[in-house]
Design an enzyme around this catalytic site. Structure first.
Site, PDB file in Angstrom:
ATOM      1  N   ASP A  13      22.644 -39.488-105.099  1.00  0.00           N
ATOM      2  CA  ASP A  13      22.682 -40.212-103.827  1.00  0.00           C
ATOM      3  C   ASP A  13      23.216 -39.320-102.704  1.00  0.00           C
ATOM      4  O   ASP A  13      24.066 -38.458-102.939  1.00  0.00           O
ATOM      5  CB  ASP A  13      23.571 -41.460-103.974  1.00  0.00           C
ATOM      6  N   HIS A  30      15.962 -34.308 -99.606  1.00  0.00           N
ATOM      7  CA  HIS A  30      15.390 -34.441-100.956  1.00  0.00           C
ATOM      8  C   HIS A  30      15.015 -33.065-101.512  1.00  0.00           C
ATOM      9  O   HIS A  30      15.185 -32.792-102.696  1.00  0.00           O
ATOM     10  CB  HIS A  30      14.168 -35.350-100.934  1.00  0.00           C
ATOM     11  N   LEU A 124      17.905 -30.013-125.133  1.00  0.00           N
ATOM     12  CA  LEU A 124      18.301 -31.076-124.210  1.00  0.00           C
ATOM     13  C   LEU A 124      17.181 -32.106-124.002  1.00  0.00           C
ATOM     14  O   LEU A 124      16.034 -31.755-123.770  1.00  0.00           O
ATOM     15  CB  LEU A 124      18.640 -30.440-122.847  1.00  0.00           C
TER      16      LEU A 124
HETATM   17  C1  FPP Z   1      18.979 -40.724-102.880  1.00  0.00           C
HETATM   18  O1  FPP Z   1      19.339 -40.244-101.631  1.00  0.00           O
HETATM   19  C2  FPP Z   1      17.992 -39.856-103.523  1.00  0.00           C
HETATM   20  C3  FPP Z   1      16.715 -40.220-103.847  1.00  0.00           C
HETATM   21  C4  FPP Z   1      16.195 -41.572-103.560  1.00  0.00           C
HETATM   22  C5  FPP Z   1      15.758 -39.296-104.453  1.00  0.00           C
HETATM   23  C6  FPP Z   1      16.273 -38.272-105.427  1.00  0.00           C
HETATM   24  C7  FPP Z   1      15.190 -37.297-105.609  1.00  0.00           C
HETATM   25  C8  FPP Z   1      15.308 -35.964-105.625  1.00  0.00           C
HETATM   26  C9  FPP Z   1      16.603 -35.250-105.606  1.00  0.00           C
HETATM   27  C10 FPP Z   1      14.032 -35.163-105.620  1.00  0.00           C
HETATM   28  C11 FPP Z   1      13.832 -34.294-106.783  1.00  0.00           C
HETATM   29  C12 FPP Z   1      13.795 -35.017-108.057  1.00  0.00           C
HETATM   30  C13 FPP Z   1      13.402 -34.449-109.220  1.00  0.00           C
HETATM   31  C14 FPP Z   1      13.543 -35.230-110.470  1.00  0.00           C
HETATM   32  C15 FPP Z   1      12.879 -33.076-109.282  1.00  0.00           C
HETATM   33  P1  FPP Z   1      19.120 -41.193-100.372  1.00  0.00           P
HETATM   34  O2  FPP Z   1      17.810 -40.840 -99.764  1.00  0.00           O
HETATM   35  O3  FPP Z   1      19.266 -42.618-100.770  1.00  0.00           O
HETATM   36  O4  FPP Z   1      20.301 -40.732 -99.450  1.00  0.00           O
HETATM   37  P2  FPP Z   1      21.132 -41.610 -98.398  1.00  0.00           P
HETATM   38  O5  FPP Z   1      21.814 -42.678 -99.183  1.00  0.00           O
HETATM   39  O6  FPP Z   1      22.064 -40.613 -97.805  1.00  0.00           O
HETATM   40  O7  FPP Z   1      20.129 -42.142 -97.425  1.00  0.00           O
END
Ligand code: FPP
Length: 243
Positions: A13, A30, A124
């Site tokens: 997050d 991201h 893993l």
């Molecule tokens: C939450 O941050 C994150 C996500 C919804 C996406 C997580 C995905 C990745 C890190 C991309 C790569 C993934 C893989 C498996 C290679 P948010 O957007 O909710 O952040 P905020 O709460 O600050 O808005």
């Protein structure tokens, strides 16, 4: 007592906030987050963690702006393509869990191929929760069970009383041990419809660090904190010491 968690699960997050703080688009966060994913997988493999699962995309995330959803999907596909060689070289077994019927055919196929290719690996276990929601999982298990009840009724059989073990086997996480440790970055302290059933006895850790800044030192810190926790599973400390 085993102080290394067998299964670590991470709610990644803070990507959006990380990007916003730099005056950038959310997708930039991201993208940086993918680097953290890479470091995290490496750390888990180096530390002989058996299962690492990552909450990459929730069922609710489909409601984000189309550009962000498409960008995230592309990022994940690119990451899988870029990391295929590393997955194989490091003997990693890859799986995606969630309502994958919602994914485009192209993405679903790439995921399926990565699962197939790595299915005989013995190192893993890497699980990506994609289009996943805890309530979705419980509902689909309940649906499967109702089909079992219906079939038994039609055959004139009576089913034994439903047990937690049997219900477990109907969940999408069948065969995967429940997470010992759940980490959620960015200081948010919520489960947000993640592994609702499976987290019954998980330890939780909520570091302030935003996901794009999460590196091996943060993971190590989480393991150190986990090692200090006393997990009693509903028993008293004395009972545990005598067992
Ligand atoms: C939450 O941050 C994150 C996500 C919804 C996406 C997580 C995905 C990745 C890190 C991309 C790569 C993934 C893989 C498996 C290679 P948010 O957007 O909710 O952040 P905020 O709460 O600050 O808005």
């Amino acid at each position: 007592m085993n102080r290394i968690p067998r299964h670590v699960s991470i709610i990644m997050d803070g990507n959006g906030r990380w990007a916003k703080a730099r005056g950038m688009e959310r997708l930039y966060g991201h993208k940086e987050g993918s680097e953290s994913v890479r470091a995290t997988i490496e750390f888990a493999a180096e530390n002989r963690i058996e299962y690492l699962s990552l909450f990459a995309f929730s069922e609710e995330n489909w409601n984000r702006p189309e550009d962000e959803v498409n960008g995230l999907m592309q990022l994940m596909v690119d990451a899988i393509a870029a990391e295929t060689a590393t997955i194989m070289k490091n003997n990693i077994k890859f799986r995606a869990i969630g309502d994958l019927s919602k994914l485009s055919e192209d993405i679903a196929k790439k995921i399926y191929n990565a699962e197939e290719m790595s299915s005989h690996n013995t190192g893993l276990n890497l699980i990506i929760f994609l289009s996943y929601a805890g309530k979705w999982d419980i509902l689909q298990a309940a649906e499967k069970y109702s089909e079992e009840v219906l079939r038994a009724y039609q055959d004139g059989r009576t089913l034994p009383k439903l047990t937690a073990d049997h219900f477990n086997s109907l969940l999408s996480t069948k065969g995967i041990p429940d997470p010992d440790l759940i980490i959620r970055t960015s200081g948010e302290q919520r489960i947000s419809n993640y592994l609702l059933w499976q987290s019954a006895y998980s330890e939780f850790y909520f570091p302030e660090v935003l996901w794009p800044d999460f590196r091996k030192t943060h993971f190590q810190q989480a393991l150190d904190i986990f090692a200090q926790r006393e997990r009693r599973f509903g028993k008293t400390g004395d009972q545990l010491n005598n067992s």
